[in-house]
Motif scaffolding. Structure first.
Motif, PDB file in Angstrom:
ATOM      1  N   VAL A  19       0.844  -1.208   0.000  1.00  0.00           N
ATOM      2  CA  VAL A  19       0.000   0.000   0.000  1.00  0.00           C
ATOM      3  C   VAL A  19       0.880   1.259   0.000  1.00  0.00           C
ATOM      4  O   VAL A  19       0.658   2.193  -0.776  1.00  0.00           O
ATOM      5  CB  VAL A  19      -0.957   0.009   1.227  1.00  0.00           C
ATOM      6  CG1 VAL A  19      -1.680   1.341   1.343  1.00  0.00           C
ATOM      7  CG2 VAL A  19      -1.961  -1.126   1.129  1.00  0.00           C
ATOM      8  N   LEU A  20       1.926   1.250   0.851  1.00  0.00           N
ATOM      9  CA  LEU A  20       2.836   2.403   0.902  1.00  0.00           C
ATOM     10  C   LEU A  20       3.490   2.636  -0.456  1.00  0.00           C
ATOM     11  O   LEU A  20       3.564   3.764  -0.941  1.00  0.00           O
ATOM     12  CB  LEU A  20       3.930   2.177   1.951  1.00  0.00           C
ATOM     13  CG  LEU A  20       3.571   2.432   3.422  1.00  0.00           C
ATOM     14  CD1 LEU A  20       4.770   2.109   4.308  1.00  0.00           C
ATOM     15  CD2 LEU A  20       3.155   3.882   3.638  1.00  0.00           C
ATOM     16  N   LEU A  21       3.962   1.550  -1.069  1.00  0.00           N
ATOM     17  CA  LEU A  21       4.652   1.679  -2.362  1.00  0.00           C
ATOM     18  C   LEU A  21       3.713   2.201  -3.445  1.00  0.00           C
ATOM     19  O   LEU A  21       4.114   2.995  -4.297  1.00  0.00           O
ATOM     20  CB  LEU A  21       5.255   0.332  -2.772  1.00  0.00           C
ATOM     21  CG  LEU A  21       6.525  -0.061  -2.008  1.00  0.00           C
ATOM     22  CD1 LEU A  21       6.847  -1.536  -2.199  1.00  0.00           C
ATOM     23  CD2 LEU A  21       7.707   0.787  -2.458  1.00  0.00           C
ATOM     24  N   ILE A  77       2.289   6.720  -6.852  1.00  0.00           N
ATOM     25  CA  ILE A  77       1.311   7.688  -7.387  1.00  0.00           C
ATOM     26  C   ILE A  77       1.825   9.114  -7.144  1.00  0.00           C
ATOM     27  O   ILE A  77       1.790   9.965  -8.041  1.00  0.00           O
ATOM     28  CB  ILE A  77      -0.079   7.493  -6.725  1.00  0.00           C
ATOM     29  CG1 ILE A  77      -0.686   6.157  -7.173  1.00  0.00           C
ATOM     30  CG2 ILE A  77      -1.025   8.641  -7.083  1.00  0.00           C
ATOM     31  CD1 ILE A  77      -1.942   5.750  -6.414  1.00  0.00           C
ATOM     32  N   ALA A  78       2.347   9.351  -5.937  1.00  0.00           N
ATOM     33  CA  ALA A  78       2.836  10.697  -5.594  1.00  0.00           C
ATOM     34  C   ALA A  78       4.002  11.095  -6.504  1.00  0.00           C
ATOM     35  O   ALA A  78       4.051  12.221  -7.014  1.00  0.00           O
ATOM     36  CB  ALA A  78       3.268  10.741  -4.132  1.00  0.00           C
ATOM     37  N   ILE A  79       4.928  10.167  -6.731  1.00  0.00           N
ATOM     38  CA  ILE A  79       6.097  10.480  -7.564  1.00  0.00           C
ATOM     39  C   ILE A  79       5.661  10.730  -9.013  1.00  0.00           C
ATOM     40  O   ILE A  79       6.066  11.713  -9.637  1.00  0.00           O
ATOM     41  CB  ILE A  79       7.145   9.351  -7.494  1.00  0.00           C
ATOM     42  CG1 ILE A  79       7.710   9.241  -6.076  1.00  0.00           C
ATOM     43  CG2 ILE A  79       8.283   9.584  -8.493  1.00  0.00           C
ATOM     44  CD1 ILE A  79       8.583   8.017  -5.849  1.00  0.00           C
ATOM     45  N   ILE A 138       6.249  14.174 -11.047  1.00  0.00           N
ATOM     46  CA  ILE A 138       7.063  14.254 -12.269  1.00  0.00           C
ATOM     47  C   ILE A 138       6.202  14.826 -13.394  1.00  0.00           C
ATOM     48  O   ILE A 138       6.619  15.685 -14.161  1.00  0.00           O
ATOM     49  CB  ILE A 138       7.615  12.865 -12.673  1.00  0.00           C
ATOM     50  CG1 ILE A 138       8.529  12.310 -11.577  1.00  0.00           C
ATOM     51  CG2 ILE A 138       8.377  12.943 -13.990  1.00  0.00           C
ATOM     52  CD1 ILE A 138       8.955  10.869 -11.819  1.00  0.00           C
ATOM     53  N   TRP A 139       4.982  14.335 -13.473  1.00  0.00           N
ATOM     54  CA  TRP A 139       4.041  14.770 -14.515  1.00  0.00           C
ATOM     55  C   TRP A 139       3.826  16.280 -14.450  1.00  0.00           C
ATOM     56  O   TRP A 139       3.667  16.943 -15.463  1.00  0.00           O
ATOM     57  CB  TRP A 139       2.710  14.023 -14.327  1.00  0.00           C
ATOM     58  CG  TRP A 139       1.770  14.192 -15.461  1.00  0.00           C
ATOM     59  CD1 TRP A 139       0.679  15.016 -15.510  1.00  0.00           C
ATOM     60  CD2 TRP A 139       1.829  13.519 -16.727  1.00  0.00           C
ATOM     61  NE1 TRP A 139       0.058  14.900 -16.724  1.00  0.00           N
ATOM     62  CE2 TRP A 139       0.733  13.994 -17.488  1.00  0.00           C
ATOM     63  CE3 TRP A 139       2.692  12.566 -17.276  1.00  0.00           C
ATOM     64  CZ2 TRP A 139       0.500  13.548 -18.781  1.00  0.00           C
ATOM     65  CZ3 TRP A 139       2.453  12.125 -18.567  1.00  0.00           C
ATOM     66  CH2 TRP A 139       1.366  12.611 -19.307  1.00  0.00           C
ATOM     67  N   LEU A 162      10.958   6.130 -10.076  1.00  0.00           N
ATOM     68  CA  LEU A 162       9.624   5.514 -10.030  1.00  0.00           C
ATOM     69  C   LEU A 162       9.712   4.020 -10.362  1.00  0.00           C
ATOM     70  O   LEU A 162       9.040   3.188  -9.740  1.00  0.00           O
ATOM     71  CB  LEU A 162       8.696   6.230 -11.025  1.00  0.00           C
ATOM     72  CG  LEU A 162       7.266   5.729 -11.092  1.00  0.00           C
ATOM     73  CD1 LEU A 162       6.544   5.927  -9.775  1.00  0.00           C
ATOM     74  CD2 LEU A 162       6.498   6.435 -12.205  1.00  0.00           C
ATOM     75  N   LEU A 163      10.578   3.690 -11.334  1.00  0.00           N
ATOM     76  CA  LEU A 163      10.758   2.276 -11.713  1.00  0.00           C
ATOM     77  C   LEU A 163      11.294   1.450 -10.541  1.00  0.00           C
ATOM     78  O   LEU A 163      10.887   0.305 -10.347  1.00  0.00           O
ATOM     79  CB  LEU A 163      11.709   2.164 -12.910  1.00  0.00           C
ATOM     80  CG  LEU A 163      11.055   2.334 -14.277  1.00  0.00           C
ATOM     81  CD1 LEU A 163      12.106   2.241 -15.368  1.00  0.00           C
ATOM     82  CD2 LEU A 163       9.971   1.292 -14.507  1.00  0.00           C
TER      83      LEU A 163
END
Lengths: 140, 154
Positions: free
Chosen positions: A85-87, A92-94, A98-99, A123-124
């Motif tokens: 869940v944390l990941l 999503i936040a990262i 970036i977007w 992110l990867l």
């Protein structure tokens, strides 16, 4: 058959070890510098101002606790799922940041402002850990 | 599983409270980040950039660095090839301001640190003069120096 079972057990042990140690390390580095991590959380601009420090104080301990509980049989399942869940939330936040052209450091494994900007490669790495946690959870 | 997850959440929150109470660098549980210079910059539509972005631009020699601190601070140490344009003395530096507005490379404006708003005010000034490629390096000179990046000292 038993060889294959042993190899699977070893691989799962290594996956659990990586997962536990990564989160222990990540949590401890954030816990040592709460002010810097709060700044990193703030710089995502995703949380209302009053929530920033609460989250910045809570996440490192949650990471450390889950990192430890990955090695505790009775809590392994809950800890791994919590890490997934944390990941997912971190990813999503990262991705969102970036977007939106945010060039700040991600605060993922180091809280220093001198680390590189958020990037798709970062992110990867997160997604890689997520896959590892998912495989670990499915095959326990 | 659900109860154990709940236990982890509650236990981690309690431990976080305890750790923060005993931490030598403890932080308040609630802080007003809205008064922060960086928030003001975002609200003003100024592009805020990180140390790593500034460093990349510096290494690629692709941007002009503009120092918004006082002349004394600039002379005590600054980013190599940075132009001194103290916000407090902007009225006396009209020519430099116009030259920079008309210059092609992007401008990276910096101040002392992330609590100093002269850099932001200068960036907003450029924005008002319709200079488009203006970036605000919010961590400022202190972070640059702390990272061991090149600086010019007397």
């Amino acid at each position: 058959m038993s060889d294959r079972y042993s190899i699977k057990r070893i691989l799962l042990f290594i996956a659990g070890l990586i997962l536990g140690l990564v989160f222990l390390w990540s949590g401890i580095s954030k816990l040592l510098h709460p002010e810097d991590f709060a700044l990193a959380v703030y710089r995502y601009h995703l949380l209302p101002s009053p929530w920033v420090n609460l989250v910045a104080l809570w996440i490192p301990v949650l990471e450390i606790l889950c990192g430890v509980l990955v090695f505790v049989p009775g809590f392994r399942c809950a800890a791994v799922r919590m890490l997934i869940v944390l990941l997912v939330l971190f990813s999503i936040a990262i991705a969102y940041s970036i977007w939106n052209g945010n060039t700040m450091a991600c605060g993922c494994f180091s809280t220093s402002v001198h680390t590189g900007s958020m990037s798709w490669s970062g992110l990867l790495k997160n997604i890689g850990l997520m896959v590892l946690a998912f495989v670990f959870d499915r095959n326990r | 599983m659900f109860l154990r997850a709940l236990f982890i959440l509650v236990a981690s929150l309690l431990i976080a409270g305890l750790v923060n109470a005993l931490h030598p660098n403890k932080i308040p549980w609630v802080q007003d980040w809205d008064g922060y210079v960086e928030t003001k910059a975002r609200e003003a539509g100024v592009q805020v950039v990180s140390w790593s972005f500034a460093q990349e631009q510096f290494e690629g020699k692709s941007a002009l660095f503009v120092d918004a601190r006082s002349v004394d601070e600039f002379e005590a140490g600054h980013i190599p090839s940075a132009i001194s344009l103290p916000f407090e003395q902007l009225d006396d530096a009209f020519e430099t301001l116009v030259e920079l507005v008309e210059s092609e490379p992007p401008l990276i404006i910096y101040c002392k640190n992330r609590d100093c708003d002269d850099g932001l005010l200068l960036a907003m000034e450029f924005q008002a003069l319709e200079k488009t490629n203006v970036y605000y390096f919010v961590d400022g000179f202190d972070a640059w120096e702390e990272a061991g990046c090149p600086i010019v000292t007397p």
